[in-house]
Design a protein around this motif. Structure first.
Motif, mmCIF file in Angstrom:
data_model
loop_
_atom_site.group_PDB
_atom_site.id
_atom_site.type_symbol
_atom_site.label_atom_id
_atom_site.label_comp_id
_atom_site.label_asym_id
_atom_site.label_seq_id
_atom_site.Cartn_x
_atom_site.Cartn_y
_atom_site.Cartn_z
ATOM 1 N N VAL A 282 39.464 53.884 45.888
ATOM 2 C CA VAL A 282 39.877 52.381 45.830
ATOM 3 C C VAL A 282 38.564 51.639 45.618
ATOM 4 N N ALA A 283 37.663 51.995 46.703
ATOM 5 C CA ALA A 283 36.547 51.375 46.936
ATOM 6 C C ALA A 283 35.509 51.576 45.363
ATOM 7 N N PHE A 284 35.652 52.567 44.818
ATOM 8 C CA PHE A 284 34.637 52.791 43.682
ATOM 9 C C PHE A 284 35.473 51.706 42.512
ATOM 10 N N VAL A 285 36.649 51.927 42.132
ATOM 11 C CA VAL A 285 37.184 50.719 41.154
ATOM 12 C C VAL A 285 37.143 49.562 41.598
ATOM 13 N N THR A 286 37.186 49.068 42.835
ATOM 14 C CA THR A 286 36.857 47.670 43.156
ATOM 15 C C THR A 286 35.581 47.310 43.211
ATOM 16 N N GLU A 287 34.622 48.144 43.391
ATOM 17 C CA GLU A 287 33.051 47.660 43.068
ATOM 18 C C GLU A 287 32.654 47.370 41.591
ATOM 19 N N GLN A 288 33.362 48.426 40.781
ATOM 20 C CA GLN A 288 33.195 48.546 39.288
ATOM 21 C C GLN A 288 33.945 47.235 38.693
ATOM 22 N N ALA A 289 34.849 46.788 39.606
ATOM 23 C CA ALA A 289 35.326 45.396 38.945
ATOM 24 C C ALA A 289 34.814 44.016 39.436
ATOM 25 N N GLY A 290 33.692 44.304 40.208
ATOM 26 C CA GLY A 290 32.987 43.117 40.945
ATOM 27 C C GLY A 290 33.438 42.765 42.224
ATOM 28 N N GLY A 291 34.245 43.548 43.001
ATOM 29 C CA GLY A 291 34.773 43.464 44.250
ATOM 30 C C GLY A 291 33.896 44.230 45.255
ATOM 31 N N SER A 292 34.581 44.007 46.453
ATOM 32 C CA SER A 292 33.675 44.878 47.453
ATOM 33 C C SER A 292 34.591 45.538 48.547
ATOM 34 N N ALA A 293 34.242 46.499 49.333
ATOM 35 C CA ALA A 293 35.084 47.479 50.055
ATOM 36 C C ALA A 293 34.268 47.889 51.092
ATOM 37 N N THR A 294 34.778 47.598 52.318
ATOM 38 C CA THR A 294 33.918 48.110 53.568
ATOM 39 C C THR A 294 35.223 48.410 54.748
ATOM 40 N N ASP A 295 34.626 49.110 55.814
ATOM 41 C CA ASP A 295 35.338 49.294 56.938
ATOM 42 C C ASP A 295 35.646 48.472 57.901
ATOM 43 N N GLY A 296 35.189 47.321 57.189
ATOM 44 C CA GLY A 296 35.248 45.829 58.084
ATOM 45 C C GLY A 296 33.588 45.497 58.102
ATOM 46 N N THR A 297 32.750 46.548 58.210
ATOM 47 C CA THR A 297 31.164 45.879 58.434
ATOM 48 C C THR A 297 30.512 46.932 57.146
ATOM 49 N N THR A 298 30.650 48.390 57.020
ATOM 50 C CA THR A 298 29.992 49.008 56.330
ATOM 51 C C THR A 298 30.678 49.341 55.148
ATOM 52 N N ARG A 299 29.651 49.590 54.006
ATOM 53 C CA ARG A 299 30.279 49.828 52.487
ATOM 54 C C ARG A 299 30.858 51.101 52.567
ATOM 55 N N ILE A 300 32.050 51.157 52.046
ATOM 56 C CA ILE A 300 32.890 52.358 52.151
ATOM 57 C C ILE A 300 32.007 53.459 51.196
ATOM 58 N N LEU A 301 31.409 53.124 50.271
ATOM 59 C CA LEU A 301 30.741 54.454 49.434
ATOM 60 C C LEU A 301 29.474 54.923 49.894
ATOM 61 N N ASP A 302 28.981 54.163 51.176
ATOM 62 C CA ASP A 302 27.975 54.582 51.786
ATOM 63 C C ASP A 302 28.266 55.678 53.117
ATOM 64 N N ILE A 303 29.490 55.691 53.398
ATOM 65 C CA ILE A 303 30.056 56.497 54.673
ATOM 66 C C ILE A 303 30.055 57.936 54.289
ATOM 67 N N GLU A 304 29.503 58.601 55.145
ATOM 68 C CA GLU A 304 29.417 60.119 55.155
ATOM 69 C C GLU A 304 30.789 60.730 55.816
ATOM 70 N N PRO A 305 31.419 61.544 54.712
ATOM 71 C CA PRO A 305 32.770 62.055 55.451
ATOM 72 C C PRO A 305 32.322 63.363 56.515
ATOM 73 N N HIS A 306 33.077 63.289 57.719
ATOM 74 C CA HIS A 306 32.855 64.524 58.359
ATOM 75 C C HIS A 306 34.126 65.410 58.372
ATOM 76 N N HIS A 307 35.367 65.232 58.024
ATOM 77 C CA HIS A 307 36.463 65.786 57.714
ATOM 78 C C HIS A 307 37.135 65.400 56.318
ATOM 79 N N ILE A 308 37.804 66.583 55.641
ATOM 80 C CA ILE A 308 38.569 66.067 54.512
ATOM 81 C C ILE A 308 39.893 65.124 54.692
ATOM 82 N N HIS A 309 40.283 65.153 55.910
ATOM 83 C CA HIS A 309 41.344 64.157 56.193
ATOM 84 C C HIS A 309 41.114 63.105 57.068
#
Length: 329
Positions: A282-309
């Motif tokens: 959702v963050a990827f399609v949002t940014e590609q449409a000129g929008g923004s996506a965060t967890d409240g403060t941090t850009r979603i696409l910069d977050i390092e996953p630590h678990h698949i769920h």
């Protein structure tokens, strides 16, 4: 648009002769194919009353009640992606990765049926997907391929099964909207380049949880409710479907923001949406449409996953309003 462009033609033009792009194009085509089949099942509504039933005491890998149609949707996706160059599929419904083509060039993460709690109510539901590169030599553990940062996505999107069956897609160069045409049996390009309005007067949140929210979220909503007489100086509307794909498509159509914060309830401290299956695509399609996506403060696409769920709070939509929300924190 005067010229009718099919999804297949659009993908072929984008892919050219590039091997990785061809693999992605074939994967998106199979996802769309599965979406048509799932949409037909969803359209049966009360005629297929068993689809909305919980499978005994079953919970999916994310800990949510598993509906019959959740499982059927996953099976449709496994069948379709088994005919694409996909090495592994990660699913919200499964604890471990599902192996497909050992020579595949990509991995796919999916939420097979987003909004399944709404199956019985005839509300739009959908499928969310993320496509990531896969290299067998580099990703000795295939889970590592799925757990790449969202910025590594090659393509992402979601299907909405509602009055129309719609595909919102990005290949990393803008966001497109395709609509399934029953007369031709193909997805046709309806919007070539979606642009989410940078400012908005509409937000979506489950306001019944206000007593559980952290103070920054409470203050933001209080200021919105104060309208033109409050610190924001304008009136807001609230819209909430409770189906992520439906709420997202509204934002892609007329702007707005979506908030699913963490809260004080047991199991909700980190929100309820999954980083890999929901927030990243959702963050990827949002940014590609000129929008923004965060967890409240941090850009979603910069977050390092630590678990698949892994679960995460999610705020996305009109970029000025997303930044405004971050300022409350």
């Amino acid at each position: 648009m005067s010229e009718v462009v099919t999804l297949q033609a659009f993908l072929d033009d984008w892919a050219g002769a590039d091997p990785l792009r061809c693999a992605v194009a074939a994967t998106v085509e199979r996802l769309a194919e599965a979406g048509i089949a799932i949409a037909e099942l969803v359209a049966r509504g009360p005629l297929a009353e068993e689809f909305g039933k919980v499978r005994g005491d079953d919970l999916n890998a994310g800990g949510d009640a598993q509906k019959e149609l959740d499982v059927i949707a996953e099976e449709e996706l496994v069948d379709a992606l088994g005919r694409a160059p996909v090495a592994f599929m990660a699913s919200e419904e499964s604890e471990t990765l599902i192996p497909l083509d050992p020579h595949g060039r990509v991995v796919v993460a999916v939420d097979p049926l987003d909004g399944s709690s709404n199956i019985d109510t005839n509300v739009s539901v959908g499928t969310i997907y993320s496509i990531l590169p896969y290299d067998a030599e580099r990703h000795v553990d295939p889970t590592a391929a799925v757990m790449q940062k969202g910025s590594a996505q090659i393509a992402a999107g979601f299907l909405v099964y509602g009055p129309a069956t719609v595909l919102v897609s990005t290949l990393g160069d803008g966001t497109q909207v395709f609509v399934f045409d029953h007369d031709t049996g193909a997805f046709l390009l309806a919007r070539e380049r979606v642009e989410i309005a940078p400012a908005c007067k509409e937000y979506g949140i489950n306001q019944s949880n206000v007593r559980h929210w952290a103070q920054p979220t409470q203050r933001y909503i209080e200021d919105c409710l104060a309208g033109k007489d409050g610190p924001r100086g304008k009136d807001f509307n609230m819209r909430w479907v409770g189906s992520l794909v439906a709420d997202a498509f509204r934002i892609f159509t007329r702007g707005g923001v979506y908030l699913y914060p963490g809260d004080k309830r047991k199991g909700y401290a980190d929100g309820r949406l999954r980083l890999i299956y929901e927030a990243n695509p959702v963050a990827f399609v949002t940014e590609q449409a000129g929008g923004s996506a965060t967890d409240g403060t941090t850009r979603i696409l910069d977050i390092e996953p630590h678990h698949i769920h892994q679960r995460i709070p999610l705020v996305f939509g009109s970029r000025e309003e997303v930044a405004q929300i971050a300022s409350y924190y």
